[in-house]
Design a protein around this motif. Structure first.
Motif, PDB file in Angstrom:
ATOM      1  N   VAL A 182       0.332   2.054   0.154  1.00 46.04           N
ATOM      2  CA  VAL A 182       0.043   2.476   1.525  1.00 46.04           C
ATOM      3  C   VAL A 182       0.909   3.679   1.883  1.00 46.04           C
ATOM      4  CG1 VAL A 182      -0.674   0.187   2.299  1.00 46.04           C
ATOM      5  CG2 VAL A 182       1.717   0.864   2.502  1.00 46.04           C
ATOM      6  N   SER A 183       0.429   4.438   2.857  1.00 41.40           N
ATOM      7  CA  SER A 183       1.118   5.647   3.299  1.00 41.40           C
ATOM      8  C   SER A 183       1.518   5.520   4.761  1.00 41.40           C
ATOM      9  CB  SER A 183       0.198   6.857   3.127  1.00 41.40           C
ATOM     10  OG  SER A 183       0.741   7.990   3.771  1.00 41.40           O
ATOM     11  N   LEU A 184       2.700   6.064   5.092  1.00 36.43           N
ATOM     12  CA  LEU A 184       3.161   6.108   6.482  1.00 36.43           C
ATOM     13  C   LEU A 184       2.967   7.492   7.084  1.00 36.43           C
ATOM     14  CD1 LEU A 184       6.394   3.928   6.370  1.00 36.43           C
ATOM     15  CD2 LEU A 184       4.299   3.434   7.632  1.00 36.43           C
ATOM     16  N   GLY A 185       2.109   8.287   6.468  1.00 29.79           N
ATOM     17  CA  GLY A 185       1.819   9.609   7.026  1.00 29.79           C
ATOM     18  C   GLY A 185       2.196  10.725   6.083  1.00 29.79           C
ATOM     19  N   ARG A 186       2.102  11.938   6.574  1.00 28.97           N
ATOM     20  CA  ARG A 186       2.308  13.117   5.737  1.00 28.97           C
ATOM     21  C   ARG A 186       3.772  13.449   5.507  1.00 28.97           C
ATOM     22  NH1 ARG A 186      -2.291  17.136   8.421  1.00 28.97           N
ATOM     23  NH2 ARG A 186      -4.099  15.777   8.000  1.00 28.97           N
ATOM     24  N   ARG A 187       4.646  12.926   6.336  1.00 32.58           N
ATOM     25  CA  ARG A 187       6.067  13.221   6.171  1.00 32.58           C
ATOM     26  C   ARG A 187       6.718  12.155   5.296  1.00 32.58           C
ATOM     27  NH1 ARG A 187       4.289  13.908  10.994  1.00 32.58           N
ATOM     28  NH2 ARG A 187       4.867  11.802  11.637  1.00 32.58           N
ATOM     29  N   ILE A 188       7.672  12.561   4.489  1.00 33.66           N
ATOM     30  CA  ILE A 188       8.416  11.620   3.645  1.00 33.66           C
ATOM     31  C   ILE A 188       9.601  11.095   4.449  1.00 33.66           C
ATOM     32  CG2 ILE A 188       9.797  11.336   1.552  1.00 33.66           C
ATOM     33  CD1 ILE A 188       8.056  13.439   0.241  1.00 33.66           C
ATOM     34  N   LEU A 189       9.629   9.799   4.679  1.00 31.18           N
ATOM     35  CA  LEU A 189      10.685   9.180   5.472  1.00 31.18           C
ATOM     36  C   LEU A 189      11.857   8.765   4.586  1.00 31.18           C
ATOM     37  CD1 LEU A 189       8.535   6.872   7.792  1.00 31.18           C
ATOM     38  CD2 LEU A 189       9.193   9.267   8.129  1.00 31.18           C
ATOM     39  N   ARG A 190      13.033   8.768   5.155  1.00 33.43           N
ATOM     40  CA  ARG A 190      14.206   8.282   4.436  1.00 33.43           C
ATOM     41  C   ARG A 190      14.060   6.789   4.136  1.00 33.43           C
ATOM     42  NH1 ARG A 190      18.805  11.561   4.523  1.00 33.43           N
ATOM     43  NH2 ARG A 190      18.606  13.440   5.797  1.00 33.43           N
ATOM     44  N   CYS A 191      14.822   6.330   3.140  1.00 33.67           N
ATOM     45  CA  CYS A 191      14.676   4.927   2.728  1.00 33.67           C
ATOM     46  C   CYS A 191      15.118   3.958   3.816  1.00 33.67           C
ATOM     47  CB  CYS A 191      15.434   4.669   1.432  1.00 33.67           C
ATOM     48  SG  CYS A 191      17.229   4.881   1.555  1.00 33.67           S
ATOM     49  N   GLU A 192      15.973   4.406   4.749  1.00 27.03           N
ATOM     50  CA  GLU A 192      16.369   3.523   5.848  1.00 27.03           C
ATOM     51  C   GLU A 192      15.419   3.633   7.041  1.00 27.03           C
ATOM     52  OE1 GLU A 192      19.263   7.124   6.275  1.00 27.03           O
ATOM     53  OE2 GLU A 192      18.016   6.165   4.736  1.00 27.03           O
TER      54      GLU A 192
END
Length: 240
Positions: free
Chosen positions: A213-223
């Motif tokens: 699954v994807s949380l969108g186009r931006r790569i989020l930090r692991c926290e």
């Protein structure tokens, strides 16, 4: 109202001791007749009144009991790859506040943090204490368990056996909201550490039944990623 965790009571009188008793008498400066809430860690709340306080123990009389209204209707297991430094402390605290059911640290190929067994057990004790404090602060009916460290393969196998196993993948997948469209009472979420997952790990978890699954186009930090995912999960299931 002050809140304390107990074992399921056997009668109408409950005794608090140790740190809880000191918190009642010294920190809160409560007195006989004051009201408080007890929770049996299994989703039941008990309204009680203080009857007796001494230097070591506190006696509480239970007045009524009712199901805890703060527990989510969905049970979420967070499989979190070990991040650097103390980031998992932050993740545990905020995940408990958001309604996580259980937290499982995972050792993946790209984990920079790789503590030995003795160090890991000390860290887990610390994480469990943080989970308990967060649960008390936000009024949870249960204290989410922080389980022992799992290797990636074992975590991926567990995820694949769950009613809905979601694998947060920075290289794309089904939109998270779409993955939450169908009802579910048990959800697993596997989140990477710094550097994400290797291609081999991504292939393996999907072959075992996990859904990328994807949380969108931006790569989020692991926290950030697990907290964003938990927030969406709770919102989509009517728990936020």
């Amino acid at each position: 109202m002050p809140r304390f965790y107990i074992d399921p009571p056997a009668g109408e009188l409950v005794t608090l001791s140790g740190e809880d008793a000191r918190h009642v008498s010294r920190s809160l400066r409560m007195a006989p007749g004051d009201l408080l809430t007890l929770c049996d860690r299994a989703g039941m709340d008990y309204s009680g009144v203080l009857r007796q306080i001494d230097s070591q123990t506190v006696t509480v009389q239970i007045l009524s009991c009712q199901p805890c209204k703060t527990e989510p209707t969905v049970f979420v297991r967070l499989y979190q790859a070990l991040p650097k430094a103390d980031k998992l402390e932050w993740i545990v605290q905020k995940a408990v506040e958001l309604g996580v059911g259980e937290i499982i640290p995972v050792l993946t190929e790209r984990c920079i943090s790789r503590p030995d067994e003795k160090t890991m057990e000390k860290k887990r004790d610390r994480w469990q204490k943080i989970a308990a404090e967060a649960a008390k602060q936000c009024g949870r009916g249960r204290i989410p368990k922080v389980r022992p460290l799992l290797r990636f393969t074992a975590a991926a196998q567990e995820l694949g056996r769950m009613e809905r196993g979601l694998f947060l993948y920075e290289k794309g997948g089904v939109p998270f909201r779409e993955a939450m469209a169908a009802p579910a009472t048990e959800i697993g979420m596997l989140v990477g550490a710094e550097g994400g997952f290797s291609p081999a790990e991504a292939d393996a978890v999907q072959q075992l039944g996990g859904c990328a699954v994807s949380l969108g186009r931006r790569i989020l930090r692991c926290e950030t990623a697990p907290l964003a995912a938990l927030s969406v999960c709770m919102y989509e299931t009517g728990n936020l």
